[in-house]
Write an enzyme that holds these catalytic residues in place. Structure first.
Site, mmCIF file in Angstrom:
data_model
loop_
_atom_site.group_PDB
_atom_site.id
_atom_site.type_symbol
_atom_site.label_atom_id
_atom_site.label_comp_id
_atom_site.label_asym_id
_atom_site.label_seq_id
_atom_site.Cartn_x
_atom_site.Cartn_y
_atom_site.Cartn_z
ATOM 1 N N ARG A 69 32.163 41.113 28.780
ATOM 2 C CA ARG A 69 32.496 41.215 30.209
ATOM 3 C C ARG A 69 32.203 42.566 30.834
ATOM 4 O O ARG A 69 31.741 42.653 31.969
ATOM 5 C CB ARG A 69 33.992 40.970 30.396
ATOM 6 C CG ARG A 69 34.281 39.537 30.526
ATOM 7 C CD ARG A 69 35.697 39.285 30.838
ATOM 8 N NE ARG A 69 35.842 37.853 30.662
ATOM 9 C CZ ARG A 69 36.967 37.215 30.623
ATOM 10 N NH1 ARG A 69 38.100 37.868 30.748
ATOM 11 N NH2 ARG A 69 36.997 35.919 30.482
ATOM 12 N N ARG A 116 39.353 42.810 26.201
ATOM 13 C CA ARG A 116 39.807 41.507 25.707
ATOM 14 C C ARG A 116 38.671 40.492 25.659
ATOM 15 O O ARG A 116 37.886 40.378 26.601
ATOM 16 C CB ARG A 116 40.914 40.960 26.611
ATOM 17 C CG ARG A 116 41.324 39.547 26.251
ATOM 18 C CD ARG A 116 42.512 39.075 27.042
ATOM 19 N NE ARG A 116 42.260 38.900 28.438
ATOM 20 C CZ ARG A 116 41.762 37.779 28.994
ATOM 21 N NH1 ARG A 116 41.435 36.742 28.236
ATOM 22 N NH2 ARG A 116 41.597 37.703 30.288
ATOM 23 N N HIS A 151 40.861 41.963 36.712
ATOM 24 C CA HIS A 151 41.228 40.672 36.130
ATOM 25 C C HIS A 151 42.392 40.766 35.157
ATOM 26 O O HIS A 151 43.314 39.958 35.207
ATOM 27 C CB HIS A 151 39.996 40.116 35.419
ATOM 28 C CG HIS A 151 40.172 38.753 34.844
ATOM 29 N ND1 HIS A 151 40.517 37.659 35.606
ATOM 30 C CD2 HIS A 151 40.044 38.287 33.563
ATOM 31 C CE1 HIS A 151 40.589 36.584 34.833
ATOM 32 N NE2 HIS A 151 40.328 36.946 33.590
ATOM 33 N N GLU A 195 32.326 30.674 25.426
ATOM 34 C CA GLU A 195 32.459 31.779 26.397
ATOM 35 C C GLU A 195 31.859 33.034 25.793
ATOM 36 O O GLU A 195 31.609 33.096 24.578
ATOM 37 C CB GLU A 195 33.935 31.988 26.784
ATOM 38 C CG GLU A 195 34.390 30.942 27.800
ATOM 39 C CD GLU A 195 35.826 31.098 28.278
ATOM 40 O OE1 GLU A 195 36.150 30.506 29.300
ATOM 41 O OE2 GLU A 195 36.608 31.795 27.626
ATOM 42 N N HIS A 209 36.566 41.187 35.740
ATOM 43 C CA HIS A 209 35.832 39.935 35.477
ATOM 44 C C HIS A 209 34.550 39.982 36.302
ATOM 45 O O HIS A 209 34.582 40.342 37.489
ATOM 46 C CB HIS A 209 36.693 38.741 35.897
ATOM 47 C CG HIS A 209 36.206 37.439 35.351
ATOM 48 N ND1 HIS A 209 35.037 36.856 35.771
ATOM 49 C CD2 HIS A 209 36.713 36.617 34.397
ATOM 50 C CE1 HIS A 209 34.858 35.712 35.109
ATOM 51 N NE2 HIS A 209 35.860 35.550 34.262
HETATM 52 P P1 FAD Z 1 51.794 35.696 34.157
HETATM 53 O O1 FAD Z 1 51.251 34.361 33.866
HETATM 54 O O2 FAD Z 1 51.120 36.498 35.173
HETATM 55 O O3 FAD Z 1 53.324 35.518 34.595
HETATM 56 C C1 FAD Z 1 54.073 36.640 35.039
HETATM 57 C C2 FAD Z 1 55.328 36.139 35.695
HETATM 58 O O4 FAD Z 1 56.198 37.228 35.990
HETATM 59 C C3 FAD Z 1 55.091 35.429 37.001
HETATM 60 O O5 FAD Z 1 55.907 34.298 37.032
HETATM 61 C C4 FAD Z 1 55.535 36.434 38.057
HETATM 62 O O6 FAD Z 1 55.969 35.859 39.239
HETATM 63 C C5 FAD Z 1 56.694 37.090 37.311
HETATM 64 N N1 FAD Z 1 57.047 38.413 37.826
HETATM 65 C C6 FAD Z 1 56.239 39.472 38.052
HETATM 66 N N2 FAD Z 1 56.953 40.501 38.559
HETATM 67 C C7 FAD Z 1 58.230 40.078 38.646
HETATM 68 C C8 FAD Z 1 59.433 40.665 39.127
HETATM 69 N N3 FAD Z 1 59.481 41.907 39.651
HETATM 70 N N4 FAD Z 1 60.568 39.927 39.076
HETATM 71 C C9 FAD Z 1 60.569 38.663 38.605
HETATM 72 N N5 FAD Z 1 59.441 38.049 38.160
HETATM 73 C C10 FAD Z 1 58.304 38.748 38.170
HETATM 74 N N6 FAD Z 1 43.246 33.999 30.053
HETATM 75 C C11 FAD Z 1 42.848 33.143 29.076
HETATM 76 O O7 FAD Z 1 43.175 33.326 27.910
HETATM 77 N N7 FAD Z 1 42.074 32.069 29.419
HETATM 78 C C12 FAD Z 1 41.688 31.801 30.686
HETATM 79 O O8 FAD Z 1 41.021 30.824 30.943
HETATM 80 C C13 FAD Z 1 42.082 32.711 31.702
HETATM 81 N N8 FAD Z 1 41.686 32.506 32.991
HETATM 82 C C14 FAD Z 1 42.215 33.305 33.965
HETATM 83 C C15 FAD Z 1 41.924 33.016 35.298
HETATM 84 C C16 FAD Z 1 42.519 33.745 36.310
HETATM 85 C C17 FAD Z 1 42.226 33.420 37.732
HETATM 86 C C18 FAD Z 1 43.410 34.805 35.989
HETATM 87 C C19 FAD Z 1 44.082 35.599 37.048
HETATM 88 C C20 FAD Z 1 43.671 35.121 34.651
HETATM 89 C C21 FAD Z 1 43.078 34.372 33.643
HETATM 90 N N9 FAD Z 1 43.335 34.653 32.304
HETATM 91 C C22 FAD Z 1 42.895 33.795 31.335
HETATM 92 C C23 FAD Z 1 44.294 35.685 31.941
HETATM 93 C C24 FAD Z 1 45.650 35.024 31.667
HETATM 94 O O9 FAD Z 1 45.807 33.948 32.542
HETATM 95 C C25 FAD Z 1 46.802 35.975 31.843
HETATM 96 O O10 FAD Z 1 46.564 37.171 31.180
HETATM 97 C C26 FAD Z 1 48.061 35.348 31.267
HETATM 98 O O11 FAD Z 1 48.241 34.082 31.829
HETATM 99 C C27 FAD Z 1 49.251 36.227 31.506
HETATM 100 O O12 FAD Z 1 50.399 35.489 31.207
HETATM 101 P P2 FAD Z 1 51.817 36.171 31.311
HETATM 102 O O13 FAD Z 1 52.808 35.117 30.964
HETATM 103 O O14 FAD Z 1 51.833 37.425 30.557
HETATM 104 O O15 FAD Z 1 51.935 36.576 32.850
HETATM 105 C C1 SIN Z 2 37.540 32.630 32.853
HETATM 106 O O1 SIN Z 2 37.727 31.421 32.925
HETATM 107 O O2 SIN Z 2 36.454 33.165 33.061
HETATM 108 C C2 SIN Z 2 38.682 33.519 32.508
HETATM 109 C C3 SIN Z 2 38.875 33.499 31.065
HETATM 110 C C4 SIN Z 2 39.686 34.665 30.598
HETATM 111 O O3 SIN Z 2 39.980 35.583 31.339
HETATM 112 O O4 SIN Z 2 40.001 34.666 29.410
#
Ligand code: FAD
Ligand code: SIN
Length: 561
Positions: A300, A396, A361, A131, A254
């Site tokens: 990015r 990031r 993103h 990547e 993104h």
């Molecule tokens: P999240 O996974 O967003 O979880 C947050 C949780 O909190 C959810 O369950 C939500 O419902 C809950 N929540 C929010 N507000 C409240 C509330 N008020 N009350 C109760 N619950 C609540 N990163 C990588 O490293 N690799 C990748 O390939 C990658 N691809 C991505 C693709 C997409 C489409 C997206 C959107 C992001 C991607 N990212 C990637 C970024 C990464 O996925 C996220 O930054 C990471 O998963 C965040 O994890 P988290 O556990 O902090 O939050």
């Molecule tokens: C992607 O698959 O392009 C998202 C990866 C990331 O946000 O780290």
């Protein structure tokens, strides 16, 4: 008794229905990778309650595509991964936090594999992909659905852990603290859990230690890769409780979200460019060479800005991503989710160009924590996207977020448990907010709903116009004024402890966070990482290798790095 994912119901707790008040050792808010991993660590020595806004699977994590960056390949080293992460962070990465993430990431990914994560393999090693801005092929992945595989494994493990009680459809409103108790305040504010909405009733979940793992805020922008739950609740909740918020100007865009009539927000993974995908403007010209020596694999922020410039130059609302030169079998095997999703909207990525444009993103900033995930409130920890250890600096590196969630999620679970164990058995006698016990039905009328929806859209438009890929002082001032007008319109709803419905609370949260992003962006009069100011287009290390700190009660501060 092990619980089955399909059988789990809202409020189906071992004690029967949830009462107005529920006590737990460690409370975790959020069911993405950070919250789930924290729950597993905390449950080793404590009783855990994990609440989540909708269903367990609805999170940014679940939709992650590209993969998890980890220095496990034969030609890779921890030092190289640190170097790439730090270079992307543009002078603002916390060196200790990066080192911890990269080195502890190896056992964290290893245990995920041991727990059954079925990532793609090549012989005896995971099949590492490339990547942008990584100097090695170091991304482990499951096709283009790495997030789904990761959450499936973690969720199954959480549901098989007796000590973890899961409450779905439970919306956290505000943190419970002893701020209002003068004799307690002397020793610093302590967090004792949260108020939450469950089945249209406000309840109180009291905890000896609380972990915020509420993820990101992409939905503050109209164009985003993030799902509906990402309205920035955790940032606003923490700020309202008195947490220090840092680096809020650094929102990552993104480069390639799908731009197709009728299709929902959907990401086209960076891995498509990693595997040779080319960016073309509407005239069919491959343009990235003009902007960066690494072409499509530039950082990015560079690619997003280049796309925006090409869109402006050609007057066309998107550019195209072309992967048609790759063999069909390869595309189908490597990108099945993207193939299937685009096909539903009449696009065959084997033969068609993919219309794309940048979208919000990821949030690099957030609740300020140390590497033990402690916030400035006692008993409150934060991890994952809502937290800011400084691991990502100003930008990031791709696939470092899931790694961060696994490493700092586990640390949060362990540290919160140690704190919980040091606390008395019975929760202290602090007054509960007046809304506990109230029922929502009384205020959820149609007029309020329309008002709220219109405000949400106005916040999104104001941010998109002036606080997105390119910013300038005048535009930022304009947006700040618009946000202040919207806040005046919402009036008492912003501060009232009276009952609000979930949509209104989300809107208030979005407004609170939008102001933080805009004020921070206005303050940083330089360009760095994801923050680009057209009126200050260069990076100024003399004046600005510093961080912007926001707290509820003091004026915004620029602090030493
Ligand atoms: P999240 O996974 O967003 O979880 C947050 C949780 O909190 C959810 O369950 C939500 O419902 C809950 N929540 C929010 N507000 C409240 C509330 N008020 N009350 C109760 N619950 C609540 N990163 C990588 O490293 N690799 C990748 O390939 C990658 N691809 C991505 C693709 C997409 C489409 C997206 C959107 C992001 C991607 N990212 C990637 C970024 C990464 O996925 C996220 O930054 C990471 O998963 C965040 O994890 P988290 O556990 O902090 O939050
Ligand atoms: C992607 O698959 O392009 C998202 C990866 C990331 O946000 O780290």
């Amino acid at each position: 008794m092990s619980k089955n994912f399909k059988d789990i119901k809202t409020l189906d707790t071992p004690q029967g229905n949830l009462n107005l008040s529920w006590d737990t050792d460690v409370l975790i808010i959020g069911s993405g990778a950070a919250g789930l991993r924290a729950a597993l660590a905390a449950s080793e020595h404590a009783n855990v309650t994990l609440i989540t806004k909708t269903t367990l699977t609805e999170s940014n994590t679940h939709y992650a595509q590209g993969g998890i960056a980890v220095a496990m390949n034969l030609d890779d080293t921890i030092a190289l991964h640190i170097k790439d992460t730090t270079a992307a962070g543009a002078g603002l990465c916390d060196a200790g936090a990066v080192e911890m993430m990269v080195s502890e990431g190896i056992p964290r990914v290893g245990e995920l594999l041991d727990w059954g994560a079925n990532f793609d393999w090549e012989g005896t090693l995971p099949r590492f992909t490339q990547e942008a801005a990584h100097s090695r092929r170091r991304i482990v992945h499951k096709g283009d659905a790495t997030g789904r595989e990761t959450t499936d494994v973690l969720i199954q493990r959480v549901l098989n852990t007796e000590r973890i009680h899961v409450l779905q459809n439970t919306f956290a409103i505000d943190l419970l603290t002893d701020e209002g108790v003068p004799e307690k305040r002397e020793a610093g504010v302590t967090c004792y859990g949260v108020t939450a909405i469950v089945e249209e009733q406000v309840v109180c979940i009291r905890a000896k230690a609380t972990i915020l793992a509420t993820g990101g805020l992409g939905r503050l922008y109209p164009c985003t890769s993030n799902p509906k739950v990402a309205t920035g609740d955790g940032f606003a909740t923490a700020w309202r409780a008195g947490c220090e918020m840092i680096d809020m100007e650094f929102v990552q865009f993104h480069p390639t979200t799908l731009f197709l009539d009728g299709a929902p927000n959907f990401l086209i993974s960076e891995a498509v460019r990693g595997e040779g995908g080319r960016l073309l403007n509407i005239r069919g010209e491959r343009f990235m060479g003009k902007y960066h020596e690494k072409g499509e694999l530039a950082p990015r922020d560079v690619v997003s800005r280049a796309i925006q410039i090409e869109m402006d130059l050609t007057g066309f609302p998107c550019v195209y991503l072309d992967i048609t030169h790759k063999p069909k079998e390869f595309i189908l095997e490597r990108f099945p989710t993207i193939s299937d999703t685009t096909k539903r909207y009449g696009l065959d990525i084997n033969v068609d160009l993919i219309p794309v444009r940048p979208g919000a993103h990821f949030m690099m900033g957030g609740i300020r924590t140390n590497t033990d995930t402690q916030t400035n409130l006692k008993g409150l920890y934060a991890c994952g996207e809502v937290a800011c250890t400084g691991v990502h600096g100003a930008n990031r590196l791709a696939s470092n977020s899931l790694l961060e969630c696994l490493v700092y999620g586990a640390r949060a679970g362990t540290n919160a448990t140690v704190f919980a164990k040091s606390q008395p058995d019975h929760p202290p006698d602090i007054p509960l907010p007046s809304n506990v016990g109230a029922s929502l039905a009384s205020i959820a009328d149609a007029a309020a709903e329309t008002h709220t929806e219109a405000t949400k859209i106005a916040v999104q438009e104001a941010l998109w116009e002036n606080v997105s890929i390119e910013r300038n002082g005048e535009g930022l001032q304009k947006t700040l004024a618009e946000l202040q007008d919207l806040a005046t319109d919402l009036g008492d709803l912003l501060t009232s402890p009276e009952l609000k419905d979930i949509a209104t609370i989300e809107t208030v949260n979005m407004l609170n966070v939008a102001v933080m992003i805009t004020e921070s962006a206005l303050t940083r009069t330089e360009s760095r990482g994801a923050h680009y100011r057209a009126d200050f287009p260069t990076q100024d290390d003399t004046a600005w290798q510093r961080r912007v700190l926001i707290t509820r009660d003091s004026p915004l501060e620029v602090i030493p790095f």
